[in-house]
Design a protein around this motif. Structure first.
Motif, PDB file in Angstrom:
ATOM      1  N   VAL A  41       0.838  -1.207   0.000  1.00  0.00           N
ATOM      2  CA  VAL A  41       0.000   0.000   0.000  1.00  0.00           C
ATOM      3  C   VAL A  41       0.868   1.249   0.000  1.00  0.00           C
ATOM      4  CG1 VAL A  41      -1.607   1.348   1.426  1.00  0.00           C
ATOM      5  CG2 VAL A  41      -2.014  -1.082   1.057  1.00  0.00           C
ATOM      6  N   LEU A  42       1.960   1.234   0.775  1.00  0.00           N
ATOM      7  CA  LEU A  42       2.801   2.418   0.937  1.00  0.00           C
ATOM      8  C   LEU A  42       3.917   2.535  -0.085  1.00  0.00           C
ATOM      9  CD1 LEU A  42       3.153   2.391   4.822  1.00  0.00           C
ATOM     10  CD2 LEU A  42       1.560   3.710   3.419  1.00  0.00           C
ATOM     11  N   SER A  43       4.118   1.512  -0.905  1.00  0.00           N
ATOM     12  CA  SER A  43       5.228   1.529  -1.851  1.00  0.00           C
ATOM     13  C   SER A  43       5.020   2.575  -2.945  1.00  0.00           C
ATOM     14  CB  SER A  43       5.382   0.150  -2.496  1.00  0.00           C
ATOM     15  OG  SER A  43       4.288  -0.109  -3.349  1.00  0.00           O
ATOM     16  N   GLU A  44       6.118   2.864  -3.638  1.00  0.00           N
ATOM     17  CA  GLU A  44       6.013   3.745  -4.802  1.00  0.00           C
ATOM     18  C   GLU A  44       5.086   3.063  -5.806  1.00  0.00           C
ATOM     19  OE1 GLU A  44       8.984   5.563  -8.152  1.00  0.00           O
ATOM     20  OE2 GLU A  44       9.772   5.251  -6.139  1.00  0.00           O
ATOM     21  N   ASP A  45       4.162   3.786  -6.335  1.00  0.00           N
ATOM     22  CA  ASP A  45       3.108   3.280  -7.219  1.00  0.00           C
ATOM     23  C   ASP A  45       2.123   2.369  -6.479  1.00  0.00           C
ATOM     24  OD1 ASP A  45       4.018   4.671  -9.444  1.00  0.00           O
ATOM     25  OD2 ASP A  45       5.344   3.044 -10.066  1.00  0.00           O
ATOM     26  N   GLY A  46       2.099   2.439  -5.155  1.00  0.00           N
ATOM     27  CA  GLY A  46       1.125   1.697  -4.367  1.00  0.00           C
ATOM     28  C   GLY A  46      -0.187   2.473  -4.278  1.00  0.00           C
ATOM     29  N   ILE A  47      -1.070   1.959  -3.458  1.00  0.00           N
ATOM     30  CA  ILE A  47      -2.402   2.554  -3.339  1.00  0.00           C
ATOM     31  C   ILE A  47      -2.337   3.997  -2.850  1.00  0.00           C
ATOM     32  CG2 ILE A  47      -4.610   2.424  -2.113  1.00  0.00           C
ATOM     33  CD1 ILE A  47      -4.242  -0.644  -2.128  1.00  0.00           C
ATOM     34  N   LEU A  48      -1.533   4.252  -1.827  1.00  0.00           N
ATOM     35  CA  LEU A  48      -1.460   5.615  -1.291  1.00  0.00           C
ATOM     36  C   LEU A  48      -0.900   6.583  -2.325  1.00  0.00           C
ATOM     37  CD1 LEU A  48      -1.917   7.525   1.059  1.00  0.00           C
ATOM     38  CD2 LEU A  48       0.355   6.919   1.904  1.00  0.00           C
ATOM     39  N   ASP A  49       0.114   6.153  -3.045  1.00  0.00           N
ATOM     40  CA  ASP A  49       0.709   6.988  -4.096  1.00  0.00           C
ATOM     41  C   ASP A  49      -0.312   7.283  -5.195  1.00  0.00           C
ATOM     42  OD1 ASP A  49       3.035   8.310  -5.236  1.00  0.00           O
ATOM     43  OD2 ASP A  49       3.037   6.700  -6.732  1.00  0.00           O
ATOM     44  N   ARG A  50      -1.031   6.263  -5.612  1.00  0.00           N
ATOM     45  CA  ARG A  50      -2.033   6.444  -6.672  1.00  0.00           C
ATOM     46  C   ARG A  50      -3.197   7.304  -6.204  1.00  0.00           C
ATOM     47  NH1 ARG A  50      -0.605   4.318 -11.747  1.00  0.00           N
ATOM     48  NH2 ARG A  50       1.151   2.953 -11.324  1.00  0.00           N
ATOM     49  N   PHE A  51      -3.617   7.124  -4.929  1.00  0.00           N
ATOM     50  CA  PHE A  51      -4.719   7.921  -4.407  1.00  0.00           C
ATOM     51  C   PHE A  51      -4.305   9.387  -4.269  1.00  0.00           C
ATOM     52  CE2 PHE A  51      -7.590   9.527  -1.069  1.00  0.00           C
ATOM     53  CZ  PHE A  51      -8.785   9.343  -1.740  1.00  0.00           C
ATOM     54  N   THR A  52      -3.060   9.614  -3.856  1.00  0.00           N
ATOM     55  CA  THR A  52      -2.552  10.980  -3.790  1.00  0.00           C
ATOM     56  C   THR A  52      -2.584  11.610  -5.181  1.00  0.00           C
ATOM     57  OG1 THR A  52      -1.132  10.411  -1.918  1.00  0.00           O
ATOM     58  CG2 THR A  52      -0.584  12.419  -3.124  1.00  0.00           C
TER      59      THR A  52
END
Length: 128
Positions: A41-52
């Motif tokens: 989730v926290l990785s680069e291109d993970g969910i948080l990155d994409r949601f941001t």
């Protein structure tokens, strides 16, 4: 640009449903599996990155529509603040991704002689 097809709204709802399912699985996951999920989730291109990125795009879109008089300016400002806050949160969590990656890697083959985890006192640190 033409209006996007209406099928994007059900797509967004399906993504929201999948995120809910992921949260449910995370709540039941063993420690190494939870670490693996969180690291992803926290990785680069993970969910948080994409949601941001989605909120940044939403802010840009809201700005455009505000300038056209369609959206109230408060919508654009709120989207911009949310995007900035989420970006800051993402930066705060970046330092913990390596730890989660390491925990996820060690959890797949736990030796039988591994010591039992010891609960620790929680110390809250906040920096800004």
């Amino acid at each position: 640009m033409t209006d996007p097809p209406l099928s994007l709204v059900p797509h967004a709802r399906a993504i929201a449903e999948q995120l809910g399912q992921l949260a449910e699985h995370l709540s039941l996951a063993r420690p190494h599996e939870a670490a693996r999920i969180l690291a992803t989730v926290l990785s680069e291109d993970g969910i948080l990155d994409r949601f941001t990125g989605l909120l940044i795009t939403g802010s840009q879109s809201a700005r455009h529509h505000s300038e056209q008089g369609v959206f109230p300016p408060e919508v654009w400002l709120a989207m911009g603040r949310a995007a900035n806050e989420l970006h800051d949160i993402h930066l705060d969590l970046d330092e913990h991704t390596e730890v989660l990656d390491a925990l996820a890697g060690t959890g797949t083959s736990t030796p039988t002689t591994a010591p039992n985890p010891v609960p620790t006192a929680m110390v809250v640190r906040r920096r800004r």
